[in-house]
Structure formats: structure tokens, C-alpha cells
Design an enzyme around this catalytic site. Structure first.
Site, PDB file in Angstrom:
ATOM      1  N   ASP A 121      18.881  30.600  32.912  1.00  0.00           N
ATOM      2  CA  ASP A 121      18.879  32.343  32.224  1.00  0.00           C
ATOM      3  C   ASP A 121      19.613  31.766  34.345  1.00  0.00           C
ATOM      4  OD1 ASP A 121      19.948  33.348  31.293  1.00  0.00           O
ATOM      5  OD2 ASP A 121      18.751  34.611  31.073  1.00  0.00           O
ATOM      6  N   HIS A 128      25.038  45.075  36.311  1.00  0.00           N
ATOM      7  CA  HIS A 128      24.165  44.657  35.453  1.00  0.00           C
ATOM      8  C   HIS A 128      22.654  44.278  37.182  1.00  0.00           C
ATOM      9  CE1 HIS A 128      20.105  43.117  33.245  1.00  0.00           C
ATOM     10  NE2 HIS A 128      20.071  42.024  33.857  1.00  0.00           N
ATOM     11  N   GLU A 194      19.581  41.251  25.914  1.00  0.00           N
ATOM     12  CA  GLU A 194      20.410  41.158  27.267  1.00  0.00           C
ATOM     13  C   GLU A 194      21.560  40.701  26.577  1.00  0.00           C
ATOM     14  OE1 GLU A 194      18.329  39.502  30.071  1.00  0.00           O
ATOM     15  OE2 GLU A 194      17.393  40.885  30.735  1.00  0.00           O
ATOM     16  N   GLU A 196      24.471  38.090  26.499  1.00  0.00           N
ATOM     17  CA  GLU A 196      24.899  37.083  27.463  1.00  0.00           C
ATOM     18  C   GLU A 196      25.784  36.234  26.672  1.00  0.00           C
ATOM     19  OE1 GLU A 196      22.733  35.322  29.996  1.00  0.00           O
ATOM     20  OE2 GLU A 196      20.567  37.125  30.125  1.00  0.00           O
ATOM     21  N   ASP A 228      19.091  37.632  24.941  1.00  0.00           N
ATOM     22  CA  ASP A 228      17.649  36.854  25.643  1.00  0.00           C
ATOM     23  C   ASP A 228      17.326  37.526  25.619  1.00  0.00           C
ATOM     24  OD1 ASP A 228      15.756  35.910  27.861  1.00  0.00           O
ATOM     25  OD2 ASP A 228      16.988  37.222  29.508  1.00  0.00           O
ATOM     26  N   ARG A 232      10.532  43.939  28.868  1.00  0.00           N
ATOM     27  CA  ARG A 232      10.985  44.808  30.055  1.00  0.00           C
ATOM     28  C   ARG A 232       8.910  45.497  30.960  1.00  0.00           C
ATOM     29  NH1 ARG A 232      14.812  42.527  31.235  1.00  0.00           N
ATOM     30  NH2 ARG A 232      16.838  43.495  29.540  1.00  0.00           N
ATOM     31  N   GLN A 235       7.804  42.135  31.812  1.00  0.00           N
ATOM     32  CA  GLN A 235       8.278  41.521  32.422  1.00  0.00           C
ATOM     33  C   GLN A 235       7.760  42.044  34.231  1.00  0.00           C
ATOM     34  OE1 GLN A 235      12.731  42.277  31.879  1.00  0.00           O
ATOM     35  NE2 GLN A 235      13.214  40.845  33.702  1.00  0.00           N
ATOM     36  N   LYS A 248       9.774  36.490  28.237  1.00  0.00           N
ATOM     37  CA  LYS A 248      11.314  36.002  28.776  1.00  0.00           C
ATOM     38  C   LYS A 248      10.814  34.841  27.342  1.00  0.00           C
ATOM     39  CE  LYS A 248      14.348  38.206  30.773  1.00  0.00           C
ATOM     40  NZ  LYS A 248      15.146  39.009  30.922  1.00  0.00           N
ATOM     41  N   THR A 252      15.021  33.445  22.819  1.00  0.00           N
ATOM     42  CA  THR A 252      16.463  33.107  22.847  1.00  0.00           C
ATOM     43  C   THR A 252      16.932  33.154  21.599  1.00  0.00           C
ATOM     44  OG1 THR A 252      15.994  32.698  25.483  1.00  0.00           O
ATOM     45  CG2 THR A 252      18.164  32.640  24.801  1.00  0.00           C
ATOM     46  N   GLU A 356      19.322  49.042  30.670  1.00  0.00           N
ATOM     47  CA  GLU A 356      20.354  50.265  30.911  1.00  0.00           C
ATOM     48  C   GLU A 356      21.054  51.524  30.744  1.00  0.00           C
ATOM     49  OE1 GLU A 356      22.932  46.833  33.168  1.00  0.00           O
ATOM     50  OE2 GLU A 356      22.580  45.963  31.886  1.00  0.00           O
TER      51      GLU A 356
HETATM   52 CA    CA Z   1      18.999  37.384  30.615  1.00  0.00          CA
END
Ligand code: CA
Length: 409
Positions: A121, A128, A194, A196, A228, A232, A235, A248, A252, A356
Site C-alpha cells: 500500500d 492526504h 481509506e 483507494e 484500506d 487510527r 495506528q 491496517k 482490506t 481528514e
Molecule cells: Ca492506505
């Protein structure tokens, strides 16, 4: 009036014969037999059965339980098979053979259509990366010094890549904020998405031999939407100094459909202007084919639109990512999957993560189902996308969706 054929699509159907994404399905009467299929409108064509019925030389390649044999066959086979499929769904003379082999999507179960080899990834959106830098390192430069010199990435967990529709169990783990005296353990309180795009490798490469920018299309078969999922709080505590790990690796999600690169020829666009000169192996200034893709992504939570990230704004291209991840001689395997990194555009409503969109929970979203900072149990997240197709058409990407299940005790 004769019954309308599933091949008589409405004008402008984004899953028309100019698209033809690949998937794998089973039917209710044969739940144990996975078959390779191609989507046309709201139906899936049994590709192996069609090849057999029409005496095609690709019958062996298409009568498979996964896409892997076709992926490994290489670019010439990808092109020839796509030409054949296009003819099968468009030439009127084939209809008597093809129509009985079309299954309504509502009657089939879709599966992960390929065996994922390695999963990588990246982190390719400047918007971002800048937002994340401001949130997590408010006193430092938002972008790390390496960011505009190389596409940053990490190796993820291929065994937990799941197909769209698979429930995602809220992960548990360690978290510690500066206010906590000691680490705490429990279900993540900051479960995020996320948005993606994933790129699927077909043809392998030789160990020790880098794959240059110009060879992108010899190795990459197609792309897929990818979510993804990210915890948080886990992480933030674990990522120093080796990067993402358990925050993570729990899941996925990818679409059940792989869109071949050839369906996206009209969607190629130049990436944003480079701010710094690049080393030769990453310098795509003279490339014949622009490296970007003009994909318009929509993120929905429980059906409500929360973001519309523009993939065309990505700083690093998939070809650059492929060149970078092989420049040390690491080889590619059929089924390797690499994610673009969260797609965020310059505007607030173009951000591809709740981190975000809510500025780490400080600015909740007002949804009709209530305020959201991060995901709640029962929330369903869906990514969709479209791209310009040939002659003013649109090409839709297969959606990726997932619902959050409560943490296991
Ligand atoms: Ca990612």
C-alpha cells in the site's frame, strides 16, 4: 413483442461492452463451482461456457475458478481475450449461444476473483499526506523530506484482502494517547476508511531485474476500488518507527470486479506537475502515455455521500509505484496487489478518510443517521467510481462495500 435481451442495454450504460470487467461467481444450483465471468449491464456472462460454446481457443484460460491463469498469460492474451469477449456480446450472430449463459447479478454470488500474492500500500496523494502530517505532526513540516523523491509505501497483509460485501469486524488492540499514563486495550474507537484504487499485477517479473516505467502495461492487468480499513488509535500508537501494522492488517476490501486497463484508455491523464526533479527511474516527463487515471470516486456511509475524491489529483502514478517497488530487484508475482494510498483532493469534500473529513474527530460529520467522527458498528461504507470511456461514454468501476460488525469479545 419479443422479450428484451440482456444484451440490449440502455444507451450509455456504464457497464456496456466498452467496459467488460472480470469477476468470479457461483450460482445457487452449483454453489461449489466457481466460474470466471464478465459483467455486461446487470448480468454476468459465464466466460468459460461461452468460450466452449463458440469453440474459442481461450476456453482453457477462461474455464477457471479464478482470474489467475488469465493474469499470468500476459498482455497479448489479455488483449486477444478482450477482443473475443467484446465480439461475443456485440455480434448479433452470437446471441443464440451467448444469451443462455448470462446470469442476472441478483441471482449469483460474487467471490474474490484472484488469489492475492503480495499486497503493498502506497501514500501517493499530496493532499492526504499533507492533511495527515498536519494532524499528527502539527509542529513539523506536513510532508516528510522523502515524500517528493519517492512513492512511500509498506508491505501489508495479503491474506486479509476480502471481497466487497464481506463484513468487517471492529479490531481490538493497544492504544495510548499522550493523556494516558499507560497503554489501554480494547476495541478501536477510531475505525476509519481509506478510499483507494488497487492495481492488480498479472505477468510476473524476474528476481533481480527492475520493472521500468515503460513496462507498466506489460505487468499490470487492471484496477479495482479498494478500502484500506484503518484503526487510527491503534495506528497512532504502534506506527513509530516501522510504519503501519495491526492498525491496517485486519481487513482490506476490494471490489468483486477487476477493470482491465484497456477499458480505461480514454481516462488516462497527466499527473500533477512535479515540484522537484525526479531520479531517472521515476522520471515520467517523456512517457508516451500519461500516467494518471481520471477516476471520479464517491464515498457513501449508509447511502449518504460524504466525499468525492478525484484520482486524477494523485501525485505519484501507479507506473511510478511499480517502478519503485521493483527498483531494488524485488520481483513481481501474478496476483500482486498494490494500493494507491488514500485518494484526497484539494477540497474538503474530496477527502478520502474520516480522519481528514472530521479532522481527527474534532469536526464531526452531520449525517441523517447522526453525527459521525469515526465508524460506528452497523455502518456500511460503499465506494463507487466512474471514468471517461470511449466516444463520450462512462466506464463504471465495480463498487466495494463493507459493514462494520461489533468487536468480538
Ligand atoms: Ca492506505
Amino acid at each position: 413483442m419479443p422479450e428484451q435481451s440482456p444484451l440490449d442495454l440502455a444507451e450509455g450504460d456504464p457497464f456496456g461492452p466498452h467496459n467488460l470487467p472480470y469477476g468470479v461467481f457461483t450460482t445457487a444450483d452449483e454453489p461449489g463451482r466457481r466460474r470466471l465471468g464478465v459483467r455486461i449491464g446487470d448480468h454476468v456472462l459465464d466466460a468459460g461456457a461461452a468460450a466452449h460454446a463458440l469453440g474459442s481457443p481461450y476456453a482453457t484460460l477462461l474455464a477457471q475458478p479464478s482470474l489467475n491463469a488469465l493474469l499470468a498469460a500476459g498482455r497479448t492474451a489479455w488483449r486477444d481475450v478482450r477482443r473475443a469477449l467484446t465480439a461475443w456480446v456485440t455480434v448479433p450472430a452470437h446471441r443464440p449461444d451467448i444469451e443462455p449463459l448470462l446470469h442476472p447479478l441478483s441471482d449469483v454470488t460474487l467471490h474474490l476473483p484472484y488469489e492475492v500474492a503480495d499486497y503493498v500500500d502506497f501514500y501517493a496523494s499530496e493532499h492526504h499526506a499533507t492533511n495527515v502530517g498536519k494532524i499528527f505532526r502539527p509542529d513539523g513540516e506536513p510532508l516528510t523530506p522523502n515524500w517528493k523523491h519517492l512513492p512511500i509505501g509498506y508491505h501489508g497483509r495479503s491474506g486479509t484482502v476480502v471481497v466487497s460485501g464481506t463484513e468487517v469486524t471492529r479490531p481490538a488492540g493497544q492504544r495510548k494517547t499522550p493523556a494516558d499514563a499507560a497503554p489501554l486495550f480494547g476495541p478501536s474507537l477510531k475505525l476509519d476508511i481509506e478510499a483507494e484504487v488497487g492495481f492488480l499485477v498479472g505477468a510476473p517479473s524476474e528476481l533481480g531485474r527492475p520493472v521500468p516505467l515503460a513496462s507498466f502495461r506489460d505487468h499490470v492487468f487492471g484496477l479495482t476500488l479498494l478500502n484500506d480499513w484503518s484503526a487510527r488509535d491503534i495506528q497512532a500508537w504502534e506506527y513509530v518507527p516501522l510504519g503501519p501494522f495491526l492498525g491496517k492488517s485486519f481487513a482490506t476490501s476490494v471490489s468483486a470486479w477487476v477493470t482491465p486497463l484497456e477499458a480505461l484508455d480514454a481516462a488516462r491523464v497527466a499527473p500533477p506537475a512535479r515540484d522537484l526533479p525526479l531520479l531517472p527511474y521515476l522520471d515520467d516527463g517523456d512517457d508516451e502515455e500519461p500516467g494518471g487515471f481520471d477516476l471520479h470516486i464517491t464515498v457513501r456511509i449508509n447511502g449518504e455521500v460524504v466525499s468525492e475524491p478525484p484520482f486524477a489529483s494523485m501525485y505519484w502514478t501507479a507506473a511510478q509505484q511499480l517502478a519503485h517497488m521493483t527498483v531494488n530487484g524485488a520481483s513481481l508475482r501474478t496476483g500482486d496487489l498494490f494500493g494507491s494510498g488514500t485518494v484526497s483532493g484539494p477540497e474538503v469534500h474530496q477527502r478520502g478518510s474520516l480522519l481528514e473529513l472530521t479532522w481527527n474527530g474534532q469536526e464531526p460529520l452531520e449525517l441523517s443517521t447522526g453525527k459521525r467522527t469515526f465508524l460506528e458498528d452497523g455502518d456500511e461504507v460503499t465506494l463507487t467510481a466512474w471514468a471517461p470511456g470511449p466516444d463520450g461514454t462512462k466506464v463504471a468501476l465495480g463498487e466495494v462495500t463493507g459493514r462494520i460488525a461489533p468487536a468480538r469479545a
